[in-house]
Design a protein around this motif. Sequence first.
Motif: not given
Length: 184
Positions: A125, A142-144, A164
């Motif tokens: 991040y 993958e985000v959050e 992420h």
Amino acid sequence: MEFPKEEVGKRIRYLRRLQGLTSEELARLAGVSQSMISQIERGQVSPSLETLWKLSHSLKVPVFSFFETEVSNAVTITRAGETNSIKRVRPNVSYQLLSPSTGKQMSFFKMIVAPGEDLDSPLMYHAGEECGLMLVGSLSVEVEGEIHTIYEGDSIYFDSTLPHRFMNVSDEDAVAVWAMTHSF
């Protein structure tokens, strides 16, 4: 062209001194030890991706600026075959810089993720925004905590301050063109 750790260390030292910071001050800002800064700057160790992101945020520069020389032209053309490749930031990922990012508000690069990149890779991040266009294969982003899979021709945008990572669970290289803004 790959960047040796000695060159990355010299670039970090240059940027630190340009901002008038001591190695102790940079270490404190980045949350690492002063000896780590010293070892990185002398080319004795290769910083992890997490450390590179911390240093870029602390120095208020794009992470890719550690792998560039100064570019002051208002217009820069990067010809095919002249891109700089960075392979040591993450083991299964190589980045080909398609534009200079030093002194710029955006980085533009080609990202190649080898098969096998998985959930063991660290979350990243940082300040800014990102978007990418999938050229070949597929990529799980993958985000959050939520995984989004993009395929050839798909694009994605997200706020880079959200944790992420990228994963290639297929058996072929995933190739994408990516842009990332830098706001500090």
